[in-house]
Design a protein around this motif. Structure first.
Motif, PDB file in Angstrom:
ATOM      1  N   LEU A  92      11.674  -7.815   7.741  1.00 50.55           N
ATOM      2  CA  LEU A  92      10.513  -7.395   8.509  1.00 50.55           C
ATOM      3  C   LEU A  92      10.882  -6.194   9.374  1.00 50.55           C
ATOM      4  CD1 LEU A  92       9.259 -10.915   9.652  1.00 50.55           C
ATOM      5  CD2 LEU A  92       8.587  -9.610   7.619  1.00 50.55           C
ATOM      6  N   SER A 117       1.893  -2.251  -0.611  1.00 51.14           N
ATOM      7  CA  SER A 117       0.677  -2.858  -1.166  1.00 51.14           C
ATOM      8  C   SER A 117      -0.544  -2.513  -0.307  1.00 51.14           C
ATOM      9  CB  SER A 117       0.823  -4.379  -1.249  1.00 51.14           C
ATOM     10  OG  SER A 117       1.826  -4.714  -2.165  1.00 51.14           O
ATOM     11  N   LEU A 118      -0.393  -2.585   1.017  1.00 51.41           N
ATOM     12  CA  LEU A 118      -1.503  -2.230   1.893  1.00 51.41           C
ATOM     13  C   LEU A 118      -1.906  -0.767   1.741  1.00 51.41           C
ATOM     14  CD1 LEU A 118      -0.566  -4.086   5.199  1.00 51.41           C
ATOM     15  CD2 LEU A 118      -2.499  -4.565   3.691  1.00 51.41           C
ATOM     16  N   LEU A 176       6.468  -1.426  11.036  1.00 51.56           N
ATOM     17  CA  LEU A 176       5.424  -1.748  10.058  1.00 51.56           C
ATOM     18  C   LEU A 176       4.611  -2.965  10.511  1.00 51.56           C
ATOM     19  CD1 LEU A 176       7.577  -1.411   6.792  1.00 51.56           C
ATOM     20  CD2 LEU A 176       6.142   0.345   7.874  1.00 51.56           C
ATOM     21  N   ASP A 177       4.537  -3.188  11.816  1.00 49.39           N
ATOM     22  CA  ASP A 177       3.861  -4.366  12.364  1.00 49.39           C
ATOM     23  C   ASP A 177       4.423  -5.654  11.772  1.00 49.39           C
ATOM     24  OD1 ASP A 177       2.201  -2.960  14.114  1.00 49.39           O
ATOM     25  OD2 ASP A 177       0.684  -2.659  12.558  1.00 49.39           O
ATOM     26  N   TYR A 178       5.721  -5.706  11.661  1.00 50.60           N
ATOM     27  CA  TYR A 178       6.466  -6.865  11.167  1.00 50.60           C
ATOM     28  C   TYR A 178       6.049  -7.274   9.748  1.00 50.60           C
ATOM     29  CZ  TYR A 178       8.325  -6.773  15.769  1.00 50.60           C
ATOM     30  OH  TYR A 178       8.943  -6.343  16.915  1.00 50.60           O
ATOM     31  N   ARG A 179       5.921  -6.250   8.922  1.00 52.50           N
ATOM     32  CA  ARG A 179       5.721  -6.453   7.485  1.00 52.50           C
ATOM     33  C   ARG A 179       6.986  -5.970   6.776  1.00 52.50           C
ATOM     34  NH1 ARG A 179       0.811  -3.863   9.066  1.00 52.50           N
ATOM     35  NH2 ARG A 179      -0.959  -5.279   8.906  1.00 52.50           N
ATOM     36  N   THR A 180       7.116  -6.361   5.523  1.00 51.03           N
ATOM     37  CA  THR A 180       8.197  -5.825   4.706  1.00 51.03           C
ATOM     38  C   THR A 180       7.745  -4.478   4.132  1.00 51.03           C
ATOM     39  OG1 THR A 180       7.460  -6.772   2.612  1.00 51.03           O
ATOM     40  CG2 THR A 180       8.862  -8.164   4.026  1.00 51.03           C
ATOM     41  N   ASP A 203       6.122   3.661   4.231  1.00 53.26           N
ATOM     42  CA  ASP A 203       6.315   2.211   4.135  1.00 53.26           C
ATOM     43  C   ASP A 203       7.758   1.768   4.385  1.00 53.26           C
ATOM     44  OD1 ASP A 203       7.694   2.762   1.739  1.00 53.26           O
ATOM     45  OD2 ASP A 203       6.001   2.189   0.491  1.00 53.26           O
ATOM     46  N   GLU A 254       5.278  -5.113   1.332  1.00 61.27           N
ATOM     47  CA  GLU A 254       3.950  -5.498   1.822  1.00 61.27           C
ATOM     48  C   GLU A 254       3.185  -4.267   2.289  1.00 61.27           C
ATOM     49  OE1 GLU A 254       4.592  -9.994   3.591  1.00 61.27           O
ATOM     50  OE2 GLU A 254       5.211  -8.284   4.817  1.00 61.27           O
ATOM     51  N   MET A 255       3.886  -3.381   2.990  1.00 65.73           N
ATOM     52  CA  MET A 255       3.234  -2.164   3.463  1.00 65.73           C
ATOM     53  C   MET A 255       2.828  -1.269   2.312  1.00 65.73           C
ATOM     54  SD  MET A 255       1.998  -0.795   5.958  1.00 65.73           S
ATOM     55  CE  MET A 255       2.347  -0.235   7.568  1.00 65.73           C
TER      56      MET A 255
END
Length: 139
Positions: free
Chosen positions: A119, A133-134, A123-127, A5, A130-131
């Motif tokens: 971002l 959590s996914l 991570l496909d422009y996630r933080t 992440d 956020e990653m």
């Protein structure tokens, strides 16, 4: 840095480069944030990572340490990229700050900006949070 992440999970800021002041402190922080299980760590060839105390600590957690041979930096490329980004994104003039001011800047950069708001294209422009959590939902 957790490569899944891209979150900085353990870090240390010190005026000395001993294994206790840097590598061990950062690893202990990472262990508080994440419970390591069958992990692998890819440090550079610095003496703090090769120190017996650090190697013994990793072994006590069952963590394998992988150091590339001299001149081969690929295992540590993601971490090296992070440090380049850190130096680029810190406010101008950070070199002139006092030790405590710089320590606070580093804390804010990692814990507030980098892990929670920045971002990442990887991570496909996630933080990183956020990653995390996914990945937790998937697990």
């Amino acid at each position: 840095m957790d490569l899944a992440d891209r979150q900085i999970i353990g870090w240390s800021f010190s005026q000395s480069m001993t294994s206790q002041a840097t590598a061990i402190t950062a690893f202990q922080m990472a262990c508080i944030k994440r419970k390591p299980a069958h992990a692998m760590i890819f440090p550079d060839r610095g003496s703090q990572y090769a120190a017996e105390a650090f190697r013994n600590l990793l072994a006590s957690y069952g963590i394998c340490q992988s150091m590339s041979r001299k001149g081969n930096c690929w295992d540590n490329a993601v971490a090296e990229s992070f440090f380049k980004t850190l130096k680029t994104e810190l406010p101008k003039g950070y070199q002139k700050l006092t030790y405590e001011e710089l320590r606070m800047q580093i804390f804010e950069y990692i814990e507030i900006w980098y892990n929670r708001k920045r971002l990442h294209s990887a991570l496909d422009y996630r933080t990183p949070m956020e990653m995390e959590s996914l990945l937790t939902l998937v697990a």
